[in-house]
Design a protein around this motif. Structure first.
Motif, mmCIF file in Angstrom:
data_model
loop_
_atom_site.group_PDB
_atom_site.id
_atom_site.type_symbol
_atom_site.label_atom_id
_atom_site.label_comp_id
_atom_site.label_asym_id
_atom_site.label_seq_id
_atom_site.Cartn_x
_atom_site.Cartn_y
_atom_site.Cartn_z
ATOM 1 N N ALA A 49 52.208 17.646 36.105
ATOM 2 C CA ALA A 49 53.483 17.870 35.420
ATOM 3 C C ALA A 49 54.654 17.586 36.357
ATOM 4 O O ALA A 49 55.688 17.061 35.942
ATOM 5 N N MET A 50 54.473 17.909 37.630
ATOM 6 C CA MET A 50 55.504 17.615 38.623
ATOM 7 C C MET A 50 55.690 16.100 38.754
ATOM 8 O O MET A 50 56.829 15.608 38.794
ATOM 9 N N SER A 55 59.051 11.352 37.834
ATOM 10 C CA SER A 55 59.171 9.983 37.319
ATOM 11 C C SER A 55 60.355 9.821 36.379
ATOM 12 O O SER A 55 60.829 8.713 36.153
ATOM 13 N N ARG A 56 60.827 10.949 35.838
ATOM 14 C CA ARG A 56 61.920 10.880 34.862
ATOM 15 C C ARG A 56 63.299 11.096 35.483
ATOM 16 O O ARG A 56 64.312 10.767 34.855
ATOM 17 N N LEU A 79 53.396 14.713 47.820
ATOM 18 C CA LEU A 79 53.868 13.899 46.690
ATOM 19 C C LEU A 79 55.346 13.563 46.845
ATOM 20 O O LEU A 79 55.776 12.436 46.571
ATOM 21 N N LEU A 80 56.118 14.541 47.267
ATOM 22 C CA LEU A 80 57.547 14.316 47.439
ATOM 23 C C LEU A 80 57.832 13.295 48.533
ATOM 24 O O LEU A 80 58.763 12.498 48.422
ATOM 25 N N LYS A 81 57.041 13.315 49.600
ATOM 26 C CA LYS A 81 57.230 12.343 50.681
ATOM 27 C C LYS A 81 57.072 10.916 50.174
ATOM 28 O O LYS A 81 57.693 9.988 50.692
ATOM 29 N N ARG A 85 62.947 8.568 45.287
ATOM 30 C CA ARG A 85 64.160 9.192 44.759
ATOM 31 C C ARG A 85 64.276 10.664 45.124
ATOM 32 O O ARG A 85 65.385 11.200 45.195
ATOM 33 N N ASN A 86 63.146 11.344 45.325
ATOM 34 C CA ASN A 86 63.185 12.796 45.507
ATOM 35 C C ASN A 86 62.726 13.282 46.879
ATOM 36 O O ASN A 86 62.707 14.483 47.121
#
Length: 220
Positions: A49-50, A55-56, A79-81, A85-86
């Motif tokens: 879900a994250m 992705s959005r 995942l954030l690495k 964008r995030n």
């Protein structure tokens, strides 16, 4: 998406809460109303879900639970690495696990702060978010200043290595040195050296100045 009470003049903050407990997610989102920040919350119960949320859109703040039904908060940081964008979002680990090694690992992995769910308050969350933003702003400013200084030094270095610059500035430098010498002589009640121009022997590519004293007279 849940929005808190906002200050219309402040920069909006978007946050994503990753927690497999619906109760804990809703508790944090409800806490947002007391933050006195223009913040909106999205929720994610799993790593999948994250991924979908990332992705959005782009998030300014990530509130990450350490223990998830599948994986953990460290996997979320990985995942954030990988998310262009995030990856620079503010990351705050929020967990019931109060072990010191968990907090240390979270900070080593790039978290800006670690909060215990049992002790979290709106004031603590607000403080963590604002402190992280201030540190990021200070780091960005410092990096920009360093880049500017580097560019200026490179420009000055290139300029002083320019033959045209040295030739055009040499008369100005010599005149300035002569004036400084006279002023110093007056201040110290000495005679100004009439042969100062002889001290400035050359102005080479790899050197700024080379001074050499010319003998004022020849000895037999």
């Amino acid at each position: 998406m849940i929005a808190s009470s906002t200050d219309k003049t402040a920069t909006p903050i978007s946050a994503l809460v990753l927690d497999d407990s619906a109760f804990d997610r809703r508790r944090i989102c409800r806490m947002g109303a007391a933050l006195q920040l223009p913040i909106t919350f999205d929720e994610a119960a799993t790593l999948d879900a994250m991924r979908s949320s990332l992705s959005r859109g782009t998030y300014d703040v990530m509130l990450i639970d350490y223990h998830l039904s599948e994986g953990d908060g460290l996997a979320a940081l990985e995942l954030l690495k990988q998310d262009e964008r995030n990856r620079n979002s503010i990351k705050i680990m929020v967990s019931n696990d109060d072990r010191l090694n968990v907090a240390v690992n979270a900070l080593k992995m790039g978290c800006d702060d670690y909060l215990s769910k049992s002790a979290i308050t709106a004031e603590a969350l607000r403080h963590a978010i604002l402190q992280a933003r201030e540190r990021r702003a200070a780091a960005t400013f410092s990096m920009q200043q360093h880049m500017l200084r580097t560019m200026l030094l490179e420009t000055l270095s290139d300029t002083f290595r320019s033959q045209a610059f040295r030739q055009s500035m040499l008369p100005v430098l010599v005149t300035g040195l002569e004036e400084a010498s006279r002023s110093l002589a007056v201040a110290r009640r000495l005679e100004a050296s009439p042969g100062l121009r002889g001290y400035l022997q050359s102005f080479r590519e790899d050197e700024e100045f080379e001074f050499a004293r010319k003998p004022s007279h020849q000895t037999n």
